[in-house]
Write an enzyme that holds these catalytic residues in place. Structure first.
Site, PDB file in Angstrom:
ATOM      1  N   GLU A   1       0.817  -1.215   0.000  1.00  0.00           N
ATOM      2  CA  GLU A   1       0.000   0.000   0.000  1.00  0.00           C
ATOM      3  C   GLU A   1       0.855   1.272   0.000  1.00  0.00           C
ATOM      4  O   GLU A   1       0.885   2.022   0.988  1.00  0.00           O
ATOM      5  CB  GLU A   1      -0.974  -0.005   1.181  1.00  0.00           C
TER       6      GLU A   1
ATOM      7  N   GLU B   1      -6.114  -8.158  -0.870  1.00  0.00           N
ATOM      8  CA  GLU B   1      -6.601  -8.248   0.511  1.00  0.00           C
ATOM      9  C   GLU B   1      -8.069  -7.880   0.559  1.00  0.00           C
ATOM     10  O   GLU B   1      -8.482  -6.886  -0.020  1.00  0.00           O
ATOM     11  CB  GLU B   1      -5.897  -7.227   1.415  1.00  0.00           C
TER      12      GLU B   1
HETATM   13  C1  GLA Z   1      -4.154  -2.898   4.953  1.00  0.00           C
HETATM   14  C2  GLA Z   1      -2.769  -3.498   5.009  1.00  0.00           C
HETATM   15  C3  GLA Z   1      -2.695  -4.804   5.737  1.00  0.00           C
HETATM   16  C4  GLA Z   1      -3.567  -4.778   6.960  1.00  0.00           C
HETATM   17  C5  GLA Z   1      -4.972  -4.444   6.547  1.00  0.00           C
HETATM   18  C6  GLA Z   1      -5.954  -4.485   7.693  1.00  0.00           C
HETATM   19  O1  GLA Z   1      -4.839  -3.223   3.829  1.00  0.00           O
HETATM   20  O2  GLA Z   1      -2.210  -3.674   3.738  1.00  0.00           O
HETATM   21  O3  GLA Z   1      -1.353  -5.050   6.071  1.00  0.00           O
HETATM   22  O4  GLA Z   1      -3.088  -3.833   7.851  1.00  0.00           O
HETATM   23  O5  GLA Z   1      -4.996  -3.154   6.024  1.00  0.00           O
HETATM   24  O6  GLA Z   1      -7.263  -4.228   7.281  1.00  0.00           O
END
Ligand code: GLA
Length: 660
Positions: free
Chosen positions: A145, A300
């Site tokens: 991210e 994710e």
């Molecule tokens: C983000 C991060 C993950 C985790 C999630 C939790 O997407 O990339 O590492 O912290 O949030 O929702």
């Protein structure tokens, strides 16, 4: 990719080795075939500068590979080790107010800091050379991210990098002055050295400066990504990705980002307390597919609650399945979760996972196993395109520009306006692609531009050509106002769209907070009205109240072989937007099912129709013939879709006519 990839973030470092063996056994039970590994382990694999410990990672990689589980190998650069921050305090991210980010968490570093970039290059070199030809590695997961703790860094290094970026872009400072309109307030620069990063300053900072700053800031992260990708490519043939945050990170232009990744992957989390969060999920998935230009993967999402919203509501039975299959319907070829096993320690211990704290005798685990089985049966969708006849114009730069300070109204919100149009189309079972305004539009029957404030001449010409050649275009207010430097187009608004829409705007009339206006069509307008002067367009509805009473609120202009509609207010959905869109969809000949309850999500992907029932009653959808891809049942008349359920039909014939 031949199968739908299934899995999640795997953090074995949080567990003793005997748990790893249980993990792979459970992964196989659930059908997991891909895990993200090593996303945050820099502090473990490089305990002190230049000293490496790959023992655990070697063993986990081999264990996974031995069990047929592929690895999406992370570069750990989003969580720099404590020693690096201590040795190089200058790498810390500085926010708008000048606050310097401390350690103790992840991220929070400057993407332009030389010491950080050198350390990144060195750890990525080590990882890529060690695992570049490891048979488990199927995909590289670069960083995590980008921009999570803030895209913009206001430190001195970033400011200097910004000046170099400007010098490169404009060549000489007078070009910059002309583009930015710096004669205003005499804010003229005599050399690039005089340009400052736009941190806390009195109101009224030159918007052109702010826009270029945003472009520069996003590019700094892209450069950090490409630097890593190039190192990896010297050692490995596996493709590279980084997980996007679509559409929640408004500060990154993901159309631009998509040019740099081999596979587009996205993270999406439901906004738990939002009632129509499944519509927002669809929008995210459609936007991700659109930036990818085809199939993509969910890197994710969550099996149930997250841990970072005000109230972290658990998903109800079946909700995770609906969410996952909606992503699949809208073009995902992989479904991954954060994370495999719920953590005991640290900031995310209350975040759901595939293996919850309660273990395998849980509803959640059973749903995870069932989803894995569903995905095996649905592997025929892999690589297939999603059918969309309608495009919605989405431009991150226009979003940035529209929401800078000192606009005609604080109610002019880019995302809100897009969501109104998107939601209305969704409820009419219309699947859309998102497009940049300069994109090739020839494949769409209808193009909708709910919020195109910043529109270049080239983009406006593109829209005009589309209409002339037989396209149907619908534009909403406060579009076509400025160019790429936030400079108003010459003459009356809407600048380069005047001819296409057959009108010009004499004056804007933003409404007071919460106010509404009636139209003679029975529709209700909010937020905005304006004094339209028609030059070719015909009025389809007029305001009956307010400063523009008696004047056009809704128009249509026939041009070439097509037509362009214009809407001068924020239409209420039931009375205005929905009937308007329905009429325009009909005019454009957009095929769509009628008479199906609006809580049914219907998406066509390749030879499959996905029917997702977000409501609380059972529904039958008529007009689809084929076999149930999950159960094998043959449908010849109607397809029953139980409340909260999902049915995927491998179609023999489709002519969705009605539902009840
Ligand atoms: C983000 C991060 C993950 C985790 C999630 C939790 O997407 O990339 O590492 O912290 O949030 O929702």
């Amino acid at each position: 990719m031949k199968t739908i990839r299934y899995g999640g973030d795997y953090n074995p470092e949080q567990w003793p080795e005997e748990v790893w063996h249980e993990d792979v056994r459970l992964m196989r039970e659930a059908g997991v075939d891909l895990v993200s590994l090593g996303v945050f382990n820099w502090g473990l694999i490089e305990p002190t500068p230049g000293e490496y410990d790959f023992g655990d990672l070697d063993r986990v990689m081999d264990l996974l590979h031995g069990n047929g589980i592929g690895v999406c190998l992370g570069t750990p650069t989003s969580s720099p080790p404590a020693w690096l921050r201590r040795a190089h305090p200058e790498i810390r991210l500085v926010d708008y107010d000048g606050r310097v980010m401390a350690g103790g968490s992840r991220h929070g570093v400057c993407p332009s800091a030389p010491a950080y970039l050198e350390a990144c290059a060195s750890i990525v070199e080590r990882l890529a050379s060690r695992y570049g030809d490891h048979p488990a590695v199927e995909l590289w997961h670069v960083h995590n991210e980008f921009g999570w703790a803030g895209v913009e860094c206001f430190c001195a290094v970033s400011a200097a990098a910004f000046r170099s970026w400007l010098a490169e872009k404009y060549g000489d400072v007078d070009r910059l002055n002309r583009a930015w309109g710096t004669v205003f307030w005499g804010l003229v620069y005599r050399s690039f050295d005089q340009v400052e990063a736009p941190s806390a300053a009195p109101p009224g900072v030159n918007p052109a400066l702010l826009l270029d700053w945003k472009r520069f800031s996003a590019e700094a992260h892209i450069a950090c990504y490409t630097m890593q990708r190039e190192i990896i490519a010297r050692h490995s043939e596996a493709p590279a990705t980084t997980n996007f945050m679509i559409p929640n990170c408004g500060d990154m232009d993901y159309f631009r980002w998509a040019e740099e990744v081999d596979v587009v992957s996205n993270n999406h989390y439901l906004i738990a307390e939002r009632e129509d969060n499944h519509v927002e999920l669809s929008m995210s998935a459609d936007l991700t597919r659109s930036v990818a230009g085809g199939p993509w993967m969910v890197m994710e999402h969550s099996t149930s609650a997250v841990n970072w919203q005000p109230r972290n509501i658990a998903k109800t039975p079946g909700q995770m399945r609906r969410n996952s299959l909606a992503h699949l319907a809208r073009g995902a070829d992989g479904l991954m979760f954060f994370q495999w096993r719920a953590s005991r320690a640290g900031a995310e211990k209350f975040h759901s996972a595939m293996v919850p704290h309660g273990g395998t005798d849980t509803r959640l685990w059973r749903e995870v196993v069932d989803l894995g089985a569903d995905l095996e049966r649905l592997s025929g969708v892999v690589g297939a395109d999603v059918a969309a006849e309608v495009a919605v114009v989405w431009d991150w730069e226009s979003w940035w520009a529209q929401e800078l300070e000192w606009r005609p109204s604080v109610d002019l919100r880019f995302r809100e306006r897009i969501e109104e149009y998107y939601g209305s189309l969704w409820r009419q079972h219309v699947t859309v692609d998102f497009v940049r305004p300069e994109a090739d539009l020839s494949g769409y029957r209808l193009v909708v531009a709910p919020s195109a404030y910043l529109l270049t001449d080239a983009a406006a010409k593109n829209l005009r050509g589309y209409v002339e050649r037989g396209g149907y275009l619908l534009v909403s207010y406060f579009s076509g106002i400025v160019d790429e430097h936030d400079v108003v187009h010459p003459g009356a608004h809407p600048g380069p769209l005047r001819d296409t829409l057959g009108l010009w705007i004499e004056e804007f009339h933003p409404l007071t907070e919460g106010a509404s206006l009636a139209l003679d069509s029975g529709a209700v307008g909010r937020i905005w009205s304006e004094h339209l002067r028609l030059e070719g367009a015909e009025a389809l509805a007029v305001f009956t109240e307010g400063p523009d009473a008696g004047r056009a609120a809704l128009t249509r202009n026939r041009l070439g072989r097509g037509a362009a509609w214009y809407v001068a207010t924020a239409l209420d959905d039931a009375t205005g937007l929905r009937p308007l869109l329905s009429e325009v969809l009909d005019a454009a000949g957009v095929d769509r099912p009628r008479g199906i309850p609006e809580e049914i999500e219907l998406v066509r992907r390749g030879g499959y129709v996905f029917l997702i029932n977000h409501g609380e009653r059972d529904v039958e959808v008529a007009g689809i013939e084929g076999a149930d891809a999950l159960e094998g049942t043959a449908y010849t008349g109607a397809v029953p879709v139980p409340a909260g359920g999902v049915v995927v039909v491998r179609i023999a014939k489709e002519r969705v006519e009605s539902g009840r």
